[in-house]
Design a protein around this motif. Sequence first.
Motif, PDB file in Angstrom:
ATOM      1  N   ALA A   2      66.415  59.134  14.882  1.00  0.00           N
ATOM      2  CA  ALA A   2      65.437  59.922  14.125  1.00  0.00           C
ATOM      3  C   ALA A   2      64.589  60.786  15.044  1.00  0.00           C
ATOM      4  CB  ALA A   2      64.550  58.989  13.303  1.00  0.00           C
ATOM      5  N   ILE A   3      64.191  60.234  16.191  1.00  0.00           N
ATOM      6  CA  ILE A   3      63.421  61.018  17.156  1.00  0.00           C
ATOM      7  C   ILE A   3      64.258  62.164  17.703  1.00  0.00           C
ATOM      8  CG2 ILE A   3      62.335  60.930  19.441  1.00  0.00           C
ATOM      9  CD1 ILE A   3      61.394  58.086  18.727  1.00  0.00           C
ATOM     10  N   ASP A   4      65.495  61.861  18.049  1.00  0.00           N
ATOM     11  CA  ASP A   4      66.403  62.892  18.563  1.00  0.00           C
ATOM     12  C   ASP A   4      66.572  64.034  17.573  1.00  0.00           C
ATOM     13  OD1 ASP A   4      67.245  62.555  21.156  1.00  0.00           O
ATOM     14  OD2 ASP A   4      68.880  61.190  20.639  1.00  0.00           O
ATOM     15  N   GLU A   5      66.703  63.699  16.302  1.00  0.00           N
ATOM     16  CA  GLU A   5      67.027  64.701  15.292  1.00  0.00           C
ATOM     17  C   GLU A   5      65.807  65.474  14.796  1.00  0.00           C
ATOM     18  OE1 GLU A   5      69.050  62.496  12.261  1.00  0.00           O
ATOM     19  OE2 GLU A   5      70.967  62.473  13.352  1.00  0.00           O
ATOM     20  N   GLN A   6      64.617  64.867  14.849  1.00  0.00           N
ATOM     21  CA  GLN A   6      63.468  65.474  14.193  1.00  0.00           C
ATOM     22  C   GLN A   6      62.366  65.958  15.121  1.00  0.00           C
ATOM     23  OE1 GLN A   6      62.307  63.697  10.325  1.00  0.00           O
ATOM     24  NE2 GLN A   6      63.718  62.033  10.862  1.00  0.00           N
ATOM     25  N   LEU A   7      62.346  65.509  16.357  1.00  0.00           N
ATOM     26  CA  LEU A   7      61.305  65.947  17.282  1.00  0.00           C
ATOM     27  C   LEU A   7      61.901  66.771  18.412  1.00  0.00           C
ATOM     28  CD1 LEU A   7      59.915  63.177  16.030  1.00  0.00           C
ATOM     29  CD2 LEU A   7      58.283  63.666  17.837  1.00  0.00           C
ATOM     30  N   PRO A   8      61.605  68.071  18.442  1.00  0.00           N
ATOM     31  CA  PRO A   8      62.111  68.902  19.541  1.00  0.00           C
ATOM     32  C   PRO A   8      61.593  68.389  20.886  1.00  0.00           C
ATOM     33  CG  PRO A   8      61.136  70.248  17.805  1.00  0.00           C
ATOM     34  CD  PRO A   8      60.780  68.833  17.498  1.00  0.00           C
ATOM     35  N   ARG A   9      62.474  68.421  21.868  1.00  0.00           N
ATOM     36  CA  ARG A   9      62.068  68.067  23.233  1.00  0.00           C
ATOM     37  C   ARG A   9      62.418  69.199  24.174  1.00  0.00           C
ATOM     38  NH1 ARG A   9      64.415  62.184  24.165  1.00  0.00           N
ATOM     39  NH2 ARG A   9      65.714  62.724  22.375  1.00  0.00           N
ATOM     40  N   PRO A  10      61.595  69.383  25.198  1.00  0.00           N
ATOM     41  CA  PRO A  10      60.442  68.553  25.544  1.00  0.00           C
ATOM     42  C   PRO A  10      59.372  68.576  24.461  1.00  0.00           C
ATOM     43  CG  PRO A  10      60.440  70.558  26.851  1.00  0.00           C
ATOM     44  CD  PRO A  10      61.760  70.523  26.146  1.00  0.00           C
ATOM     45  N   PHE A  11      58.687  67.427  24.307  1.00  0.00           N
ATOM     46  CA  PHE A  11      57.598  67.374  23.348  1.00  0.00           C
ATOM     47  C   PHE A  11      56.534  68.407  23.726  1.00  0.00           C
ATOM     48  CE2 PHE A  11      58.947  62.791  23.716  1.00  0.00           C
ATOM     49  CZ  PHE A  11      59.612  62.720  22.498  1.00  0.00           C
ATOM     50  N   SER A  12      55.877  68.953  22.745  1.00  0.00           N
ATOM     51  CA  SER A  12      54.792  69.892  23.038  1.00  0.00           C
ATOM     52  C   SER A  12      53.695  69.189  23.826  1.00  0.00           C
ATOM     53  CB  SER A  12      54.215  70.450  21.735  1.00  0.00           C
ATOM     54  OG  SER A  12      55.224  70.993  20.926  1.00  0.00           O
ATOM     55  N   ALA A  13      53.324  67.989  23.383  1.00  0.00           N
ATOM     56  CA  ALA A  13      52.273  67.235  24.074  1.00  0.00           C
ATOM     57  C   ALA A  13      52.429  65.756  23.767  1.00  0.00           C
ATOM     58  CB  ALA A  13      50.890  67.718  23.661  1.00  0.00           C
ATOM     59  N   VAL A  14      51.985  64.942  24.708  1.00  0.00           N
ATOM     60  CA  VAL A  14      51.947  63.492  24.553  1.00  0.00           C
ATOM     61  C   VAL A  14      50.530  63.035  24.878  1.00  0.00           C
ATOM     62  CG1 VAL A  14      52.758  61.289  25.483  1.00  0.00           C
ATOM     63  CG2 VAL A  14      54.381  63.167  25.135  1.00  0.00           C
ATOM     64  N   LEU A  15      49.949  62.257  23.984  1.00  0.00           N
ATOM     65  CA  LEU A  15      48.631  61.664  24.226  1.00  0.00           C
ATOM     66  C   LEU A  15      48.797  60.167  24.398  1.00  0.00           C
ATOM     67  CD1 LEU A  15      45.491  62.003  24.316  1.00  0.00           C
ATOM     68  CD2 LEU A  15      45.516  61.333  21.900  1.00  0.00           C
ATOM     69  N   LEU A  16      48.317  59.660  25.523  1.00  0.00           N
ATOM     70  CA  LEU A  16      48.393  58.232  25.815  1.00  0.00           C
ATOM     71  C   LEU A  16      47.005  57.655  26.014  1.00  0.00           C
ATOM     72  CD1 LEU A  16      51.348  58.239  28.381  1.00  0.00           C
ATOM     73  CD2 LEU A  16      51.448  57.549  25.971  1.00  0.00           C
ATOM     74  N   GLY A  17      46.910  56.349  25.837  1.00  0.00           N
ATOM     75  CA  GLY A  17      45.732  55.597  26.222  1.00  0.00           C
ATOM     76  C   GLY A  17      46.134  54.580  27.279  1.00  0.00           C
ATOM     77  N   MET A  18      45.170  53.799  27.731  1.00  0.00           N
ATOM     78  CA  MET A  18      45.453  52.777  28.736  1.00  0.00           C
ATOM     79  C   MET A  18      44.573  51.569  28.483  1.00  0.00           C
ATOM     80  SD  MET A  18      44.854  52.845  32.871  1.00  0.00           S
ATOM     81  CE  MET A  18      43.098  52.494  32.647  1.00  0.00           C
ATOM     82  N   GLY A  19      45.144  50.377  28.618  1.00  0.00           N
ATOM     83  CA  GLY A  19      44.357  49.158  28.520  1.00  0.00           C
ATOM     84  C   GLY A  19      43.766  48.783  29.864  1.00  0.00           C
ATOM     85  N   SER A  20      42.803  47.902  29.836  1.00  0.00           N
ATOM     86  CA  SER A  20      42.189  47.455  31.094  1.00  0.00           C
ATOM     87  C   SER A  20      43.167  46.662  31.954  1.00  0.00           C
ATOM     88  CB  SER A  20      40.936  46.616  30.806  1.00  0.00           C
ATOM     89  OG  SER A  20      41.251  45.519  29.965  1.00  0.00           O
ATOM     90  N   ASP A  21      44.290  46.226  31.355  1.00  0.00           N
ATOM     91  CA  ASP A  21      45.332  45.545  32.116  1.00  0.00           C
ATOM     92  C   ASP A  21      46.344  46.522  32.705  1.00  0.00           C
ATOM     93  OD1 ASP A  21      46.597  46.394  29.840  1.00  0.00           O
ATOM     94  OD2 ASP A  21      47.444  44.441  29.297  1.00  0.00           O
TER      95      ASP A  21
END
Length: 229
Positions: free
Chosen positions: A117-136
Amino acid sequence: MVLEVATDRLEASETAARHLHAAVVNDIAENHRASLVLSGGSTPLECYRHLGNLEVPWRNVAITLSDERWVPPSDSQSNAGMLAQSLFVNDAANATFVPLWTDKPMPEDALTEIATAIDEQLPRPFSAVLLGMGSDGHFASLFPDAENLANGLDLNTPAICLAARTAASPVPRISLTLATLINCRELVLLIFGTEKRAVLEAAAAGESELPIAALLTQDSKPVRVIWAP
């Protein structure tokens, strides 16, 4: 790593939203389509609320998550449910959403279906990726204690996603791999608090073996870090 320091969390959230917005608008202008990978948790809530109020041709945007708990969208732990309440309101509801959850019993049962589903529906490279981070030091659902962490951090893996289990979560999870996440035009890491900044700086300096170090030290895609106290 490019570090942007905000005076407070609202300013940081709005700054992150503007970077996502610019990446999406530019991609639509050039390619008529855009794709976003968004993180879960509480940190990006204000970012999504702000982004949802910006002018975007949402019908040309496809969105998925960096990771998800293996629970239905109606569950309070669901990242998809969080997006429905924060981003997918007003015009943003017209975006195409590709969930990282199905009604299969376990994430391992749905990896091929979700990757397709990701391959078929989301163009890559992705326009943007937003990540977070845990204290670990985890990002997405790539946790330090995951047995398959090395696979998730392998920059040469063809896998788009993998199942993830950690003592920090009572339910199984699914996560995009690092190789998938860095296949983007804009990579943003939004974090708050002095504890997380200390973890970040140790990782950037090569003084840590936590998962976040793999994100910060890879040389394929610069990471834009937006931090507020």
